[in-house]
Design a protein around this motif. Structure first.
Motif, short mmCIF file in Angstrom:
data_model
loop_
_atom_site.label_atom_id
_atom_site.label_comp_id
_atom_site.label_asym_id
_atom_site.label_seq_id
_atom_site.Cartn_x
_atom_site.Cartn_y
_atom_site.Cartn_z
N LEU A 142 -4.81 2.72 -2.48
CA LEU A 142 -3.79 3.73 -2.22
C LEU A 142 -3.86 4.78 -3.32
CD1 LEU A 142 -0.82 1.30 -1.44
CD2 LEU A 142 -2.20 2.54 0.23
N THR A 163 -2.27 7.43 -3.46
CA THR A 163 -0.97 8.08 -3.64
C THR A 163 0.00 7.24 -4.46
OG1 THR A 163 -0.12 7.11 -1.58
CG2 THR A 163 -1.17 9.27 -1.43
N HIS A 164 -0.28 5.95 -4.63
CA HIS A 164 0.65 5.05 -5.29
C HIS A 164 -0.07 4.06 -6.19
CE1 HIS A 164 3.30 6.55 -2.16
NE2 HIS A 164 4.32 5.89 -2.68
N ASP A 185 5.46 5.56 -6.65
CA ASP A 185 5.01 6.85 -6.14
C ASP A 185 4.41 7.68 -7.28
OD1 ASP A 185 4.63 9.20 -4.80
OD2 ASP A 185 6.71 9.47 -4.18
N LEU A 192 5.18 7.58 1.31
CA LEU A 192 4.81 6.67 2.38
C LEU A 192 6.05 6.39 3.23
CD1 LEU A 192 2.66 4.09 0.37
CD2 LEU A 192 1.84 6.00 1.77
N ALA A 244 2.41 5.28 7.73
CA ALA A 244 1.70 5.14 6.46
C ALA A 244 2.17 3.93 5.67
CB ALA A 244 1.86 6.40 5.62
N LEU A 245 3.45 3.63 5.75
CA LEU A 245 3.98 2.50 4.97
C LEU A 245 3.45 1.18 5.50
CD1 LEU A 245 5.75 1.64 2.66
CD2 LEU A 245 7.72 1.67 4.20
N ALA A 302 0.03 0.60 4.34
CA ALA A 302 -0.10 0.37 2.90
C ALA A 302 0.19 -1.06 2.51
CB ALA A 302 0.84 1.32 2.15
#
Length: 209
Positions: A114, A116-117, A183, A189, A195-196, A199
């Motif tokens: 991920l 993004t995270h 985040d 997300l 998206a969540l 993930a």
């Protein structure tokens, strides 16, 4: 005189019986209320938690106006949660097929990178304690896990050593796994775009003893 005495005894007996029934009813109601409150603060309800597959999260965690059940839940854990707008903690007590996680079984936890995270995944026993093991290994995160060439990862959760990413469970009994997302300010997300769900890792049971 004996008739009067008999009537008094009858009324006293009736009063005692009614009082006993009332006491039993009140005790049952009180016990139900206590158990319901404990369940609501420990496991949560549809009003205080959100469930995605085997994962459960408390959306109001760290929020200024969080509900009393969420506040008590984290107070009982002795945890100070980050604001859920920047960090989310998901807890799994079940595998992805709905069976209770237990150290007598072996599991594979599959997820993906991920960007993004930042994330971490930790195994605990049912009382929220880290599981003692000779390897002193308790968690993996996005910096320490070994990825495959396509950016996915697999973590083995089992008593006995496994090659690659291995989380020991020893003889801990019932297990609890937490997955934390922080985040990085790139992209939120959400469930709306799926998206969540993508993930969150999948927990598969492979074998049991």
């Amino acid at each position: 005189m004996s008739f009067v005495t008999h009537q008094i005894k009858k009324r006293v007996t009736l009063f005692v019986a009614r009082s006993a029934r009332t006491l039993v009813f009140i005790s049952a109601v009180a016990a139900t209320a206590v158990l319901s409150s404990c369940y609501s603060t420990d496991t949560g309800t549809s009003l205080t938690t959100e469930t995605i597959g085997p994962w459960v999260t408390w959306p109001a965690a760290g929020q200024p106006g969080q509900d009393p059940y969420t506040r008590v839940h984290f107070a009982r854990l002795g945890a100070l949660p980050l604001n859920s707008e920047s960090s989310q903690v998901f807890t799994a007590r079940l595998d992805s097929d709905g069976s209770r996680l237990h150290s007598s079984c072996d599991y594979t936890i599959e997820g993906r990178s991920l960007y993004t995270h930042w994330w971490s995944l930790t195994a605990f026993d049912d009382r929220g304690r880290l599981i003692a093991n000779p390897a002193d290994r308790y968690a993996f995160n996005s910096d320490t896990v070994a990825y495959t060439s396509d950016g996915s990862f697999t973590i083995s959760m089992a008593r006995d050593a496994r090659p690659g990413n291995w989380l020991p469970t020893s003889g801990a009994g019932r297990l609890v796994v937490t997955f934390q997302l922080i985040d990085l300010g790139i992209r939120a997300l959400t469930r709306e775009d799926g998206a969540l769900e993508k993930a969150l890792p999948v927990i598969k049971r492979s074998a049991c003893r």
